[in-house]
Design an enzyme around this catalytic site. Structure first.
Site, PDB file in Angstrom:
ATOM      1  CG  ASN A 170      -0.363  -0.178   2.485  1.00  0.00           C
ATOM      2  OD1 ASN A 170       0.715  -0.751   2.595  1.00  0.00           O
ATOM      3  ND2 ASN A 170      -0.990   0.324   3.523  1.00  0.00           N
ATOM      4  CD  GLU A 269       5.102  -0.401  11.791  1.00  0.00           C
ATOM      5  OE1 GLU A 269       6.155   0.015  12.285  1.00  0.00           O
ATOM      6  OE2 GLU A 269       4.573   0.111  10.780  1.00  0.00           O
ATOM      7  CB  CYS A 303      -2.457   0.050   8.319  1.00  0.00           C
ATOM      8  SG  CYS A 303      -1.170   1.251   8.667  1.00  0.00           S
ATOM      9  CD  GLU A 482       9.680  -1.061  13.394  1.00  0.00           C
ATOM     10  OE1 GLU A 482      10.445  -0.400  12.677  1.00  0.00           O
ATOM     11  OE2 GLU A 482       9.323  -2.228  13.132  1.00  0.00           O
TER      12      GLU A 482
HETATM   13  P1  NAD Z   1       0.068  -9.292   3.427  1.00  0.00           P
HETATM   14  O1  NAD Z   1       0.165  -9.702   4.835  1.00  0.00           O
HETATM   15  O2  NAD Z   1      -0.755 -10.130   2.501  1.00  0.00           O
HETATM   16  O3  NAD Z   1       1.494  -9.260   2.755  1.00  0.00           O
HETATM   17  C1  NAD Z   1       2.539  -8.498   3.305  1.00  0.00           C
HETATM   18  C2  NAD Z   1       3.856  -9.122   2.932  1.00  0.00           C
HETATM   19  O4  NAD Z   1       3.986 -10.388   3.563  1.00  0.00           O
HETATM   20  C3  NAD Z   1       4.041  -9.362   1.435  1.00  0.00           C
HETATM   21  O5  NAD Z   1       5.377  -9.044   1.105  1.00  0.00           O
HETATM   22  C4  NAD Z   1       3.797 -10.850   1.316  1.00  0.00           C
HETATM   23  O6  NAD Z   1       4.420 -11.450   0.206  1.00  0.00           O
HETATM   24  C5  NAD Z   1       4.376 -11.368   2.610  1.00  0.00           C
HETATM   25  N1  NAD Z   1       3.865 -12.645   3.084  1.00  0.00           N
HETATM   26  C6  NAD Z   1       2.607 -13.144   2.941  1.00  0.00           C
HETATM   27  N2  NAD Z   1       2.518 -14.352   3.555  1.00  0.00           N
HETATM   28  C7  NAD Z   1       3.727 -14.607   4.111  1.00  0.00           C
HETATM   29  C8  NAD Z   1       4.262 -15.696   4.860  1.00  0.00           C
HETATM   30  N3  NAD Z   1       3.517 -16.742   5.209  1.00  0.00           N
HETATM   31  N4  NAD Z   1       5.546 -15.622   5.257  1.00  0.00           N
HETATM   32  C9  NAD Z   1       6.312 -14.555   4.951  1.00  0.00           C
HETATM   33  N5  NAD Z   1       5.870 -13.520   4.208  1.00  0.00           N
HETATM   34  C10 NAD Z   1       4.591 -13.531   3.807  1.00  0.00           C
HETATM   35  O7  NAD Z   1      -0.399  -7.797   3.445  1.00  0.00           O
HETATM   36  P2  NAD Z   1      -0.779  -6.896   2.212  1.00  0.00           P
HETATM   37  O8  NAD Z   1      -2.040  -7.440   1.626  1.00  0.00           O
HETATM   38  O9  NAD Z   1       0.418  -6.734   1.345  1.00  0.00           O
HETATM   39  O10 NAD Z   1      -1.072  -5.480   2.902  1.00  0.00           O
HETATM   40  C11 NAD Z   1      -2.309  -5.135   3.415  1.00  0.00           C
HETATM   41  C12 NAD Z   1      -2.369  -5.378   4.905  1.00  0.00           C
HETATM   42  O11 NAD Z   1      -1.281  -4.762   5.552  1.00  0.00           O
HETATM   43  C13 NAD Z   1      -3.592  -4.787   5.566  1.00  0.00           C
HETATM   44  O12 NAD Z   1      -4.088  -5.694   6.517  1.00  0.00           O
HETATM   45  C14 NAD Z   1      -3.071  -3.552   6.275  1.00  0.00           C
HETATM   46  O13 NAD Z   1      -3.813  -3.108   7.358  1.00  0.00           O
HETATM   47  C15 NAD Z   1      -1.726  -4.001   6.673  1.00  0.00           C
HETATM   48  N6  NAD Z   1      -0.837  -2.854   6.869  1.00  0.00           N
HETATM   49  C16 NAD Z   1      -0.506  -2.487   8.124  1.00  0.00           C
HETATM   50  C17 NAD Z   1       0.314  -1.398   8.353  1.00  0.00           C
HETATM   51  C18 NAD Z   1       0.688  -0.932   9.733  1.00  0.00           C
HETATM   52  O14 NAD Z   1       1.578  -0.097   9.848  1.00  0.00           O
HETATM   53  N7  NAD Z   1       0.068  -1.421  10.776  1.00  0.00           N
HETATM   54  C19 NAD Z   1       0.831  -0.710   7.285  1.00  0.00           C
HETATM   55  C20 NAD Z   1       0.474  -1.105   5.999  1.00  0.00           C
HETATM   56  C21 NAD Z   1      -0.359  -2.200   5.802  1.00  0.00           C
HETATM   57  C1  6OH Z   2      -0.065   1.887   6.978  1.00  0.00           C
HETATM   58  O1  6OH Z   2      -0.585   1.672   5.922  1.00  0.00           O
HETATM   59  C2  6OH Z   2       0.652   3.080   7.296  1.00  0.00           C
HETATM   60  C3  6OH Z   2       1.692   3.032   8.134  1.00  0.00           C
HETATM   61  C4  6OH Z   2       2.420   4.204   8.399  1.00  0.00           C
HETATM   62  C5  6OH Z   2       3.621   4.193   9.001  1.00  0.00           C
HETATM   63  O2  6OH Z   2       4.243   3.083   9.361  1.00  0.00           O
HETATM   64  C6  6OH Z   2       4.312   5.426   9.292  1.00  0.00           C
HETATM   65  O3  6OH Z   2       5.434   5.336   9.802  1.00  0.00           O
HETATM   66  O4  6OH Z   2       3.797   6.509   9.015  1.00  0.00           O
END
Ligand code: NAD
Ligand code: 6OH
Length: 501
Positions: A170, A269, A303, A482
């Site tokens: 994202n 995260e 997120c 972090e």
């Molecule tokens: P995802 O968990 O599907 O994938 C994230 C990464 O993990 C990718 O690089 C993927 O290839 C890898 N991955 C998937 N399965 C794995 C496994 N079993 N072992 C190791 N690596 C693996 O997430 P996404 O769809 O790319 O992103 C969307 C999600 O991320 C949403 O739930 C969003 O809320 C969350 N997000 C959270 C934050 C935060 O800061 N809290 C920030 C951005 C996105």
């Molecule tokens: C999630 O999609 C956004 C996360 C944002 C950060 O980790 C940041 O440092 O602003």
């Protein structure tokens, strides 16, 4: 130029021709036996082929990173390390248009957003840790011993070792550099596995690392998927020392299981189902604009986005109508158009997930205030993964669409009658990443903010970041914090030294 395989793929006018995006291992760009396609979400076209790292290549990346820990990198002084991080920031800035074009092509996000948020933040991530590195202190205690004498305790930081970094699609470069920068600041070496949906900017960053003078093996990139691919090969690797991950909560759980047997530190995260609480005494227009941003930025794929909006009953109807206006005025369109405010979702699969939530919301009894479907453009954008910005009302708080993270341009708006009820509805979730509170009564702002069970609460703003502050979530939203010194603490081992005086 060192022959970076992404060079020529992107320029300031956008994508120019298909190329192969390669892995970057021990300072060299390398292909793989298997490749997969990198799609442009705005029209479904193929941008590039990506080399999928196999287990041996992931191992080569980890071994290169391990060797780097004991080579030239170990001898770099703190001051020199800070200087190198600054040069990486400058390298990103000097290739600003390439990075923007690559990020826009991979994600479909509006060029204005990538130029305002993603790429400047990537450079800022390196600068903030370069600065912090030079000033961060450590604790020390003068201790009274049982025999009436004294001892001095002080702690020193050491690198964790090889850090595995796994990131989502994202905010690709922003989230990757948010982890790479402090990891390098603390003297670690890294193997990064960017999302399979957005491989380009992590690879462009490799070129910047080379030119900045980061020694070979310190920054490695392996491309691929999660299970049974580069992501899992990396987390399963016995020679990594820690995993830092941003992505879905379920993926975090899978990674935790994988690393549990070797007891590795993790920083996670994860997802969110964030609440926004709007009081009747808010600055109305500013708040409507703020909530619109909190719901729809990056097509809701942040997120921190608000998917639950709670509005005090006295202004509920007026607020819903004003937010509807905002949503309907948002300009969906081609990412490279400067007037575009909303791009597509990342993939056909993710769009299907979001649309299934839209369908479920209706089955669960939602009133559709606006949106709920797919926009029509009458152009190639109809082959892209767009959805309409959507607002629902009328769902029970127990509805799945109020409980589960959707990760699209959508919110449910519900009324509340008093502060206590607003806090209790906001806290009725297994997630706990972020919240926002909108009121002109600052006493109430503090009071409510302190009662919400999340890692970050914004009052009268959203996604306003100071990179020195703790960032992370509670519950399903993550483990650890972090940001600033919190990052230094995760990316280093503290060794306490006790000296009897
Ligand atoms: P995802 O968990 O599907 O994938 C994230 C990464 O993990 C990718 O690089 C993927 O290839 C890898 N991955 C998937 N399965 C794995 C496994 N079993 N072992 C190791 N690596 C693996 O997430 P996404 O769809 O790319 O992103 C969307 C999600 O991320 C949403 O739930 C969003 O809320 C969350 N997000 C959270 C934050 C935060 O800061 N809290 C920030 C951005 C996105
Ligand atoms: C999630 O999609 C956004 C996360 C944002 C950060 O980790 C940041 O440092 O602003």
């Amino acid at each position: 130029m060192l022959g970076c395989p992404t060079k020529g793929c992107y320029d300031s006018a956008g994508f120019t021709h298909v190329k192969l995006i390669q892995n970057y291992i021990n300072g060299k760009f390398v292909g793989s036996k298997r490749e997969f396609a990198d799609l442009n979400p705005a029209d479904g076209s193929v941008i590039a082929q990506v080399a999928e790292a196999d287990r041996d290549q992931v191992d080569a990346g980890v071994q290169a990173a391990r060797r780097a820990l004991y080579g030239e990198w170990a001898k770099v002084s703190v001051r020199e390390r800070a200087g190198l991080l600054q040069r990486v920031a400058e390298g990103i800035e000097s290739r600003f248009d390439w990075f923007v074009a690559a990020e826009v092509a991979d994600t479909g996000k509006p060029i204005t957003l990538a130029s305002r948020l993603d790429i400047p933040r990537a450079a800022a991530n390196f600068r903030v840790f370069a600065d912090l590195l030079k000033t961060a202190g450590l604790e020390s205690f003068q201790t009274e011993t049982p025999d009436g004498k004294r001892a001095l305790n002080y702690a020193v930081r050491k690198p964790l070792g090889v850090v595995g970094i796994i990131t989502p699609w994202n905010l690709p470069l922003l989230l990757l550099t948010w982890k790479v920068a402090p990891a390098l600041a603390c003297g670690n070496s890294v193997v990064v596995k960017p999302s399979e949906e957005t491989p380009a900017t992590a690879t462009l960053l490799a070129e910047v690392m080379q030119q900045a003078g980061i020694p070979d093996g310190v920054y490695n990139v392996v491309h691929g998927f999660g299970p049974n691919s580069a992501g899992e090969f990396l987390t399963q690797h016995p020679d990594i020392n820690a995993v830092t991950f941003t992505g879905e909560s379920e993926t975090g759980a899978a990674i935790m299981k994988t690393v549990a047997t070797s007891v590795k530190p993790v920083s996670f995260e994860l997802g969110g189902k964030n609440a926004a609480i709007v009081f009747a005494d808010c600055e109305f227009e500013e708040t409507v604009a703020g909530i619109s941003e909190a719901v729809f930025t990056n097509t809701g794929q942040v997120c921190l986005c608000a998917e639950r909006v709670y509005v005090e009953r006295a202004i509920f109807e007026r607020f819903v109508q004003a937010l509807k206006q905002k949503a309907e005025n948002l300009r969906l369109g081609p990412p490279l158009e400067k007037t575009t405010e909303l791009g597509p979702l990342i993939s056909a699969q993710h769009r299907e997930k979001v649309l299934s939530h839209y369908r479920r919301a209706r089955e669960e009894g939602a009133v559709t205030v606006t949106g709920g479907g797919i926009p029509e453009f009458g152009s190639s954008l109809d082959d892209g993964f767009y959805v309409q910005p959507t607002i629902y009302t009328g769902l029970k708080e127990s509805a799945r669409c109020v409980k589960e993270e959707i990760f699209g341009p959508v919110c449910h708006v519900a009324p509340f009658d008093n502060e206590e009820e607003a806090v209790s509805m906001s806290n009725d979730t297994r997630y706990g990443l972020a919240a926002s509170v909108w009121t002109s009564n600052l006493k109430r702002g503090h009071r409510v903010a302190q009662q919400i069970n999340v890692g970050i609460t914004w009052v009268n703003c959203w996604f306003l970041r100071d990179l020195r502050t703790p960032f992370g979530g509670v519950g399903l939203s993550g483990i650890g914090r972090e940001g600033g010194v919190h990052s230094l603490n995760f990316y280093s081992e503290l060794n306490n030294i006790c000296i009897r005086l």
